[in-house]
Design a protein around this motif. Structure first.
Motif, mmCIF file in Angstrom:
data_model
loop_
_atom_site.group_PDB
_atom_site.id
_atom_site.type_symbol
_atom_site.label_atom_id
_atom_site.label_comp_id
_atom_site.label_asym_id
_atom_site.label_seq_id
_atom_site.Cartn_x
_atom_site.Cartn_y
_atom_site.Cartn_z
ATOM 1 N N VAL A 143 0.822 -1.219 0.000
ATOM 2 C CA VAL A 143 0.000 0.000 0.000
ATOM 3 C C VAL A 143 0.856 1.269 0.000
ATOM 4 C CG1 VAL A 143 -1.974 -1.158 1.064
ATOM 5 C CG2 VAL A 143 -0.260 -0.102 2.530
ATOM 6 N N THR A 144 2.031 1.197 -0.623
ATOM 7 C CA THR A 144 2.917 2.365 -0.627
ATOM 8 C C THR A 144 2.394 3.492 -1.508
ATOM 9 O OG1 THR A 144 4.274 1.384 -2.362
ATOM 10 C CG2 THR A 144 4.997 1.055 -0.084
ATOM 11 N N HIS A 145 1.643 3.147 -2.538
ATOM 12 C CA HIS A 145 1.069 4.158 -3.424
ATOM 13 C C HIS A 145 -0.419 4.292 -3.143
ATOM 14 C CE1 HIS A 145 4.821 4.264 -5.570
ATOM 15 N NE2 HIS A 145 4.774 2.942 -5.705
ATOM 16 N N GLN A 146 -0.965 5.456 -3.425
ATOM 17 C CA GLN A 146 -2.382 5.658 -3.140
ATOM 18 C C GLN A 146 -3.229 4.672 -3.929
ATOM 19 O OE1 GLN A 146 -2.543 9.796 -4.349
ATOM 20 N NE2 GLN A 146 -3.958 9.269 -5.965
ATOM 21 N N PRO A 147 -4.368 4.287 -3.364
ATOM 22 C CA PRO A 147 -5.211 3.296 -4.034
ATOM 23 C C PRO A 147 -5.976 3.904 -5.197
ATOM 24 C CG PRO A 147 -6.306 4.085 -2.080
ATOM 25 C CD PRO A 147 -4.934 4.718 -2.091
ATOM 26 N N ARG A 148 -6.397 3.040 -6.087
ATOM 27 C CA ARG A 148 -7.367 3.448 -7.104
ATOM 28 C C ARG A 148 -8.722 3.338 -6.422
ATOM 29 N NH1 ARG A 148 -8.740 3.696 -12.595
ATOM 30 N NH2 ARG A 148 -10.878 2.991 -12.930
ATOM 31 N N VAL A 149 -9.506 4.381 -6.497
ATOM 32 C CA VAL A 149 -10.808 4.411 -5.834
ATOM 33 C C VAL A 149 -11.881 4.648 -6.883
ATOM 34 C CG1 VAL A 149 -12.244 5.623 -4.147
ATOM 35 C CG2 VAL A 149 -9.811 5.269 -3.687
ATOM 36 N N ASP A 150 -12.900 3.799 -6.881
ATOM 37 C CA ASP A 150 -14.033 3.937 -7.784
ATOM 38 C C ASP A 150 -15.278 4.170 -6.947
ATOM 39 O OD1 ASP A 150 -12.747 3.393 -10.346
ATOM 40 O OD2 ASP A 150 -12.466 1.369 -9.552
ATOM 41 N N ILE A 151 -16.007 5.221 -7.298
ATOM 42 C CA ILE A 151 -17.235 5.588 -6.602
ATOM 43 C C ILE A 151 -18.385 5.435 -7.585
ATOM 44 C CG2 ILE A 151 -18.474 7.470 -5.447
ATOM 45 C CD1 ILE A 151 -15.645 8.602 -4.754
ATOM 46 N N GLY A 152 -19.438 4.746 -7.149
ATOM 47 C CA GLY A 152 -20.583 4.515 -8.019
ATOM 48 C C GLY A 152 -21.379 5.783 -8.271
ATOM 49 N N GLY A 153 -22.186 5.725 -9.300
ATOM 50 C CA GLY A 153 -23.047 6.854 -9.633
ATOM 51 C C GLY A 153 -22.661 7.470 -10.961
ATOM 52 N N ASN A 154 -23.637 8.062 -11.615
ATOM 53 C CA ASN A 154 -23.416 8.651 -12.939
ATOM 54 C C ASN A 154 -23.498 10.166 -12.946
ATOM 55 O OD1 ASN A 154 -23.167 6.100 -14.133
ATOM 56 N ND2 ASN A 154 -25.396 5.889 -14.235
ATOM 57 N N ASP A 155 -23.876 10.780 -11.842
ATOM 58 C CA ASP A 155 -24.048 12.230 -11.796
ATOM 59 C C ASP A 155 -22.698 12.890 -11.529
ATOM 60 O OD1 ASP A 155 -24.768 14.859 -11.464
ATOM 61 O OD2 ASP A 155 -26.349 14.451 -10.003
ATOM 62 N N MET A 156 -22.129 13.481 -12.539
ATOM 63 C CA MET A 156 -20.810 14.112 -12.417
ATOM 64 C C MET A 156 -20.867 15.415 -11.625
ATOM 65 S SD MET A 156 -18.943 11.906 -13.783
ATOM 66 C CE MET A 156 -17.368 12.653 -14.053
ATOM 67 N N ARG A 157 -22.071 15.863 -11.245
ATOM 68 C CA ARG A 157 -22.200 17.083 -10.450
ATOM 69 C C ARG A 157 -22.150 16.809 -8.958
ATOM 70 N NH1 ARG A 157 -27.718 18.675 -12.976
ATOM 71 N NH2 ARG A 157 -27.821 16.451 -12.663
ATOM 72 N N THR A 158 -22.036 15.531 -8.572
ATOM 73 C CA THR A 158 -21.977 15.159 -7.167
ATOM 74 C C THR A 158 -20.528 15.205 -6.702
ATOM 75 O OG1 THR A 158 -23.890 13.726 -7.453
ATOM 76 C CG2 THR A 158 -22.557 13.376 -5.487
ATOM 77 N N PHE A 159 -20.301 15.847 -5.559
ATOM 78 C CA PHE A 159 -18.964 15.956 -4.993
ATOM 79 C C PHE A 159 -18.877 15.094 -3.736
ATOM 80 C CE2 PHE A 159 -19.462 19.713 -7.518
ATOM 81 C CZ PHE A 159 -18.230 19.830 -8.146
ATOM 82 N N TYR A 160 -17.710 14.490 -3.552
ATOM 83 C CA TYR A 160 -17.480 13.611 -2.423
ATOM 84 C C TYR A 160 -16.221 14.020 -1.677
ATOM 85 C CZ TYR A 160 -20.850 10.474 -4.636
ATOM 86 O OH TYR A 160 -21.981 9.933 -5.180
ATOM 87 N N THR A 161 -16.169 13.654 -0.418
ATOM 88 C CA THR A 161 -14.963 13.757 0.387
ATOM 89 C C THR A 161 -14.613 12.349 0.837
ATOM 90 O OG1 THR A 161 -15.470 15.983 1.173
ATOM 91 C CG2 THR A 161 -13.972 14.672 2.527
ATOM 92 N N LEU A 162 -13.380 11.938 0.564
ATOM 93 C CA LEU A 162 -12.907 10.622 0.960
ATOM 94 C C LEU A 162 -11.854 10.802 2.039
ATOM 95 C CD1 LEU A 162 -12.924 7.530 0.386
ATOM 96 C CD2 LEU A 162 -11.012 7.967 -1.179
ATOM 97 N N VAL A 163 -12.033 10.116 3.160
ATOM 98 C CA VAL A 163 -11.143 10.222 4.307
ATOM 99 C C VAL A 163 -10.522 8.851 4.543
ATOM 100 C CG1 VAL A 163 -11.045 10.683 6.785
ATOM 101 C CG2 VAL A 163 -12.560 12.036 5.342
ATOM 102 N N LEU A 164 -9.212 8.831 4.784
ATOM 103 C CA LEU A 164 -8.527 7.606 5.196
ATOM 104 C C LEU A 164 -8.048 7.824 6.615
ATOM 105 C CD1 LEU A 164 -7.205 4.825 4.683
ATOM 106 C CD2 LEU A 164 -5.226 6.055 3.771
ATOM 107 N N VAL A 165 -8.482 6.973 7.523
ATOM 108 C CA VAL A 165 -8.147 7.152 8.927
ATOM 109 C C VAL A 165 -7.630 5.838 9.511
ATOM 110 C CG1 VAL A 165 -10.512 6.707 9.721
ATOM 111 C CG2 VAL A 165 -8.993 8.066 11.128
ATOM 112 N N ASP A 166 -6.640 5.951 10.391
ATOM 113 C CA ASP A 166 -6.086 4.802 11.108
ATOM 114 C C ASP A 166 -6.471 4.961 12.579
ATOM 115 O OD1 ASP A 166 -4.590 2.942 12.490
ATOM 116 O OD2 ASP A 166 -2.711 3.399 11.463
ATOM 117 N N PRO A 167 -7.579 4.352 13.007
ATOM 118 C CA PRO A 167 -8.034 4.534 14.385
ATOM 119 C C PRO A 167 -7.182 3.801 15.418
ATOM 120 C CG PRO A 167 -9.416 2.940 13.298
ATOM 121 C CD PRO A 167 -8.477 3.488 12.253
#
Length: 154
Positions: free
Chosen positions: A49-73
């Motif tokens: 996991v030395t390089h950032q992952p490829r992330v795929d988010i479902g949905g077809n609406d390109m006007r939707t914005f997301y925030t992705l958080v990576l946390v080590d609890p």
């Protein structure tokens, strides 16, 4: 999509409870490191996991914005990345690395906190008015010489 039930791997792995409140998954989230897909509870070594992952988010609406958080609890000073990726480097024990996806209410800038020690996903979501997560995924990571992992029982 479905709500999180007590037999869900996110509940069994204590992601729901330790990191997140119960939520309804409404968006698909897939992540992979090279050819290795992330599934809840799988084990990945730091070298994978030395390089950032490829992330795929479902949905077809390109006007939707997301925030992705990576946390080590499980780290003494949990890591959370909003803009840049830092590969996990657990020195002892097994660490859960949790990808949490929030759907933004509109187009807004979300900033990485200046201080990552004692990061709290719930407080972060409240600060930016992100609401409940729409998806989450986690994997286990431990130092290269470690063996075993968290067990996920169904």
């Amino acid at each position: 999509m479905a709500g999180i039930g007590r037999n869900d791997p996110l509940v069994i792995g204590r992601v729901v409870g330790d990191v997140l409140n119960p939520f309804f998954q409404t968006t698909s989230l897939r992540a992979s490191y090279g050819a290795r897909s992330v599934s809840n509870g799988c084990e990945l070594k730091p070298s994978m996991v030395t390089h950032q992952p490829r992330v795929d988010i479902g949905g077809n609406d390109m006007r939707t914005f997301y925030t992705l958080v990576l946390v080590d609890p499980d780290a003494p000073s949990p890591r959370q990345e909003v803009m840049c990726y830092e590969s996990p480097r657990p020195t002892m024990g097994i660490h859960r690395l949790v990808l949490v996806l929030f759907q933004q209410l509109g187009r807004q800038t979300v900033y990485a906190p200046g201080w990552r020690q004692n990061f709290n996903t719930r407080d972060f979501a409240e600060l930016y008015n992100l609401g409940s997560p729409v998806a989450a995924l986690y994997f286990n990571c431990q130092r290269e010489a470690g063996s075993g992992g968290r067990r996920v029982y169904n």
